[in-house]
Design a protein around this motif. Structure first.
Motif, short mmCIF file in Angstrom:
data_model
loop_
_atom_site.label_atom_id
_atom_site.label_comp_id
_atom_site.label_asym_id
_atom_site.label_seq_id
_atom_site.Cartn_x
_atom_site.Cartn_y
_atom_site.Cartn_z
N GLU A 187 0.88 -1.15 0.00
CA GLU A 187 -0.14 -0.08 0.04
C GLU A 187 0.85 1.20 0.09
O GLU A 187 1.86 1.32 0.53
CB GLU A 187 -0.88 0.01 1.19
CG GLU A 187 -1.72 -1.08 1.13
CD GLU A 187 -3.13 -0.96 2.05
OE1 GLU A 187 -3.37 0.16 2.61
OE2 GLU A 187 -3.69 -1.95 2.02
N TRP A 188 0.36 2.50 -0.66
CA TRP A 188 1.06 3.66 -0.87
C TRP A 188 0.15 4.63 -0.30
O TRP A 188 -0.71 5.02 -0.65
CB TRP A 188 1.53 3.73 -2.24
CG TRP A 188 2.27 5.01 -2.42
CD1 TRP A 188 1.99 6.01 -3.07
CD2 TRP A 188 3.59 5.00 -2.10
NE1 TRP A 188 3.14 6.89 -3.08
CE2 TRP A 188 4.08 6.40 -2.47
CE3 TRP A 188 4.66 4.14 -1.41
CZ2 TRP A 188 5.53 6.81 -2.27
CZ3 TRP A 188 6.05 4.58 -1.50
CH2 TRP A 188 6.36 5.80 -1.64
N GLY A 189 0.64 5.25 0.88
CA GLY A 189 -0.08 6.21 1.60
C GLY A 189 -1.63 5.70 1.86
O GLY A 189 -2.52 6.47 1.81
N GLY A 190 -1.71 4.41 2.30
CA GLY A 190 -2.97 3.73 2.49
C GLY A 190 -3.69 3.47 1.36
O GLY A 190 -4.84 2.90 1.36
N ASN A 191 -3.00 3.65 0.16
CA ASN A 191 -3.97 3.32 -1.03
C ASN A 191 -3.20 1.71 -1.75
O ASN A 191 -2.31 1.42 -1.49
CB ASN A 191 -3.55 4.47 -2.33
CG ASN A 191 -4.35 5.70 -1.94
OD1 ASN A 191 -5.06 5.57 -0.93
ND2 ASN A 191 -3.99 6.55 -2.81
N MET A 192 -4.28 1.33 -2.29
CA MET A 192 -4.17 -0.19 -2.59
C MET A 192 -4.36 -0.16 -4.18
O MET A 192 -5.46 0.38 -4.65
CB MET A 192 -4.96 -1.36 -1.95
CG MET A 192 -4.76 -2.73 -2.27
SD MET A 192 -3.18 -3.10 -1.76
CE MET A 192 -2.82 -4.04 -2.85
N SER A 193 -3.61 -0.91 -4.85
CA SER A 193 -4.17 -1.35 -6.33
C SER A 193 -5.47 -1.64 -6.51
O SER A 193 -5.86 -2.94 -5.68
CB SER A 193 -3.01 -2.39 -6.92
OG SER A 193 -3.52 -2.76 -8.16
N ARG A 194 -6.12 -1.24 -7.17
CA ARG A 194 -7.61 -1.43 -7.67
C ARG A 194 -7.48 -2.49 -8.81
O ARG A 194 -8.76 -2.88 -8.97
CB ARG A 194 -8.58 -0.20 -7.80
CG ARG A 194 -8.64 0.24 -6.45
CD ARG A 194 -9.89 1.51 -6.63
NE ARG A 194 -9.69 2.28 -5.54
CZ ARG A 194 -8.89 3.35 -5.49
NH1 ARG A 194 -8.35 3.92 -6.75
NH2 ARG A 194 -8.74 4.32 -4.37
N TYR A 195 -6.46 -2.75 -9.54
CA TYR A 195 -6.82 -3.20 -10.62
C TYR A 195 -6.71 -4.89 -10.47
O TYR A 195 -7.39 -5.70 -11.11
CB TYR A 195 -5.68 -3.14 -11.62
CG TYR A 195 -5.50 -1.45 -11.78
CD1 TYR A 195 -6.64 -0.68 -12.54
CD2 TYR A 195 -4.38 -0.63 -11.32
CE1 TYR A 195 -6.56 0.58 -12.63
CE2 TYR A 195 -4.60 0.70 -11.41
CZ TYR A 195 -5.70 1.31 -11.96
OH TYR A 195 -5.76 2.76 -12.31
C1 LIG Z 1 -4.55 7.81 -2.21
O1 LIG Z 1 -5.87 8.11 -2.48
C2 LIG Z 1 -6.46 9.31 -2.21
C3 LIG Z 1 -7.86 9.16 -2.34
O2 LIG Z 1 -8.19 8.71 -3.45
C4 LIG Z 1 -5.72 10.19 -2.82
O3 LIG Z 1 -6.16 11.53 -2.64
C5 LIG Z 1 -4.35 10.31 -2.55
O4 LIG Z 1 -3.50 11.21 -3.33
C6 LIG Z 1 -3.56 8.84 -2.73
N1 LIG Z 1 -2.21 8.88 -2.36
C7 LIG Z 1 -1.25 8.39 -2.83
C8 LIG Z 1 -0.01 8.52 -2.41
O5 LIG Z 1 -1.30 8.02 -4.18
#
Ligand SMILES: *[C@@H]1O[C@H](CO)[C@@H](O)[C@H](O)[C@H]1NC(C)=O
Ligand SMILES: *[C@@H]1O[C@H](CO)[C@@H](O)[C@H](O)[C@H]1NC(C)=O
Ligand SMILES: *[C@@H]1O[C@H](CO)[C@@H](O)[C@H](O)[C@H]1NC(C)=O
Ligand SMILES: *[C@@H]1O[C@H](CO)[C@@H](O)[C@H](O)[C@H]1NC(C)=O
Ligand SMILES: *[C@@H]1O[C@H](CO)[C@@H](O)[C@H](O)[C@H]1NC(C)=O
Ligand SMILES: *[C@@H]1O[C@H](CO)[C@@H](O)[C@H](O)[C@H]1NC(C)=O
Ligand SMILES: CC(=O)N[C@H]1CO[C@H](CO)[C@@H](O)[C@@H]1O
Length: 362
Positions: A196-204
């Motif tokens: 995960e990157w900044g709490g984001n996860m690959s959606r694909y």
């Molecule tokens: C993570 O997702 C949020 C909301 O979709 C977005 O605003 C943010 O820029 C993303 N962070 C990174 C590090 O990609």
């Protein structure tokens, strides 16, 4: 023969030194052509196979927890119980930097278990100072720590080692330069990464690794769990045929094969991690985790969707994933150094020798 050394820089543990600099461009091209398509092909297989596995997987028991620890690099952390009770062992981790999604942080954990005539028994487990008795959570916490901290350490020297091979044109080790740097680049920078990157996860891709990338890099800076040869020597005390004992013997085998082929001794530990430790550890992880548990250590129980996620992750990411036309296993490389090493490893354990790759490939 080893070519003359143009640079004599030490091999350093730097997971983030994975940019595509001019000298390694050909390795990126090779990776995009031969290795990375395997993930797309295997993704379909992972989905179908995981649907089937939902019906056969069972939840972890004490012997799964202990089996996992004894047959992966987690074995390096096993110590006899501090109060000297015979047959009792402890695994303790302090000051961990790993973070999971939803704001969780793994600071420390401690497991105590017993082996004896009646099989193995987990005596107690604490996480961040709190007792945990749920076997699913215990397994999941150990799995989380192992893949993102201990296993990652076997990747750490690879970038620097590959740059050394390329910059010094070490022909004998050419196959050991494949894929590792681009793989690390994808893990740390791609939006398709399993981290995960900044709490984001690959959606694909639809699988859910739960560890935060930045915390993996931070944790990787602490190598104290692997304090050089001390750790290696301790493995031998586990017994000749244990996982740790086999790794110990493999390191000696690699050392003597390197001598025979005139490879600089300073590459020993890096090459050991990069070839043998990395692939044998992956093999152990996937063999010992055919179980129903959630990837997130703080999930109280494991629903069908979580079990499915875990299974896709295991089939796609932890199970060795090689291009059958370019597998880069020692066995498949028809060159004296790798064949010699393969023969020596076969004497230790034929099954193990077959899974060893010349570099970090997956
Ligand atoms: C993570 O997702 C949020 C909301 O979709 C977005 O605003 C943010 O820029 C993303 N962070 C990174 C590090 O990609
Ligand atoms: C586990 O239990 C033993 C005694 O049963 C105790 O000495 C030890 O401190 C406990 N360990 C943890 C981590 O709670
Ligand atoms: C383990 O972590 C908890 C907080 O998460 C902390 O309170 C405790 O002191 C730590 N224990 C050790 C032995 O470091
Ligand atoms: C499973 O993976 C998907 C896709 O990454 C993720 O959005 C979801 O949160 C995961 N679910 C569980 C229960 O871990
Ligand atoms: C590094 O990890 C070890 C345990 O593996 C721990 O005892 C030590 O405090 C850690 N050091 C730092 C600086 O985090
Ligand atoms: C990797 O190499 C380091 C440093 O040379 C060594 O101390 C360590 O034991 C190796 N790690 C593993 C997992 O074997
Ligand atoms: C399959 C395998 O290698 N199992 C080993 C797991 O670890 C225990 C303890 O070291 C060994 O006894 C097993 O043979």
């Amino acid at each position: 023969m080893m070519s003359s050394t143009k640079t004599s820089s030490p091999i350093l543990p730097r997971i983030d030194d994975c940019e595509c600099t001019p000298s390694v461009q050909h390795i990126f091209r090779r990776h995009y052509l031969l290795q990375s398509p395997m993930y797309y092909i295997r993704w379909i297989y992972a989905i179908l196979y995981s649907l089937y596995l939902l019906f056969v997987l069972r939840t972890p028991k004490d012997r799964d927890i202990v089996g996992y620890i004894e047959n992966t690099t987690m074995a390096m952390l096993i110590r006899p119980a501090t109060d000297g009770k015979s047959g009792e062992y402890e695994v303790t981790v302090c000051d961990c930097k790993l973070r999971a999604s939803r704001g969780y942080k793994l600071n420390n954990m401690s497991l105590r278990y017993k082996t004896g005539k009646n099989g193995v028994q987990v005596l107690n487990f604490t996480r961040n100072g709190v007792d945990v008795t749920n076997r699913c959570e215990i397994f999941s916490t150990i799995y989380f720590y192992h893949i993102y901290s201990m296993h990652t350490k076997s990747h750490l020297f690879s970038n620097s080692l590959v740059r050394h091979i390329v910059d010094n044109d070490v022909h004998t080790l050419q196959e050991s330069s494949y894929t590792s740097i681009p793989l690390h680049y994808e893990l740390l920078h791609s939006s398709l990464s399993v981290l995960e990157w900044g709490g984001n996860m690959s959606r694909y891709l639809g699988y859910g690794g739960v560890c935060i990338r930045e915390s993996v890099v931070k944790e990787s800076r602490n190598m104290s769990a692997l304090e050089g040869h001390q750790a290696v020597r301790r493995w031998n005390s586990h017994g000749k045929d244990s996982f740790a004992g086999k790794l110990f013997r493999s390191r000696l085998a690699l050392q003597s094969v390197m001598e025979r082929h005139d490879i600089a001794p300073k590459l020993l530990d890096a090459l050991f991690n990069h070839t043998i430790v990395h692939s044998v550890d992956h093999h152990g992880i996937s063999e010992w985790s055919y179980l129903r548990f959630s990837l997130h250590p703080w999930d109280k129980n494991c629903n069908t969707y979580q079990a499915f996620n875990t299974s896709v992750f295991r089939v796609l990411i932890t199970q060795p994933n090689l291009n059958p036309l370019a597998p880069n296993t020692l066995r498949s490389i028809n060159k004296p150094f790798y064949q010699d090493l393969y023969r020596e490893l076969k004497n230790i354990d034929p099954k193990m020798a077959d899974v060893v790759t010349a570099s970090v490939m997956y």
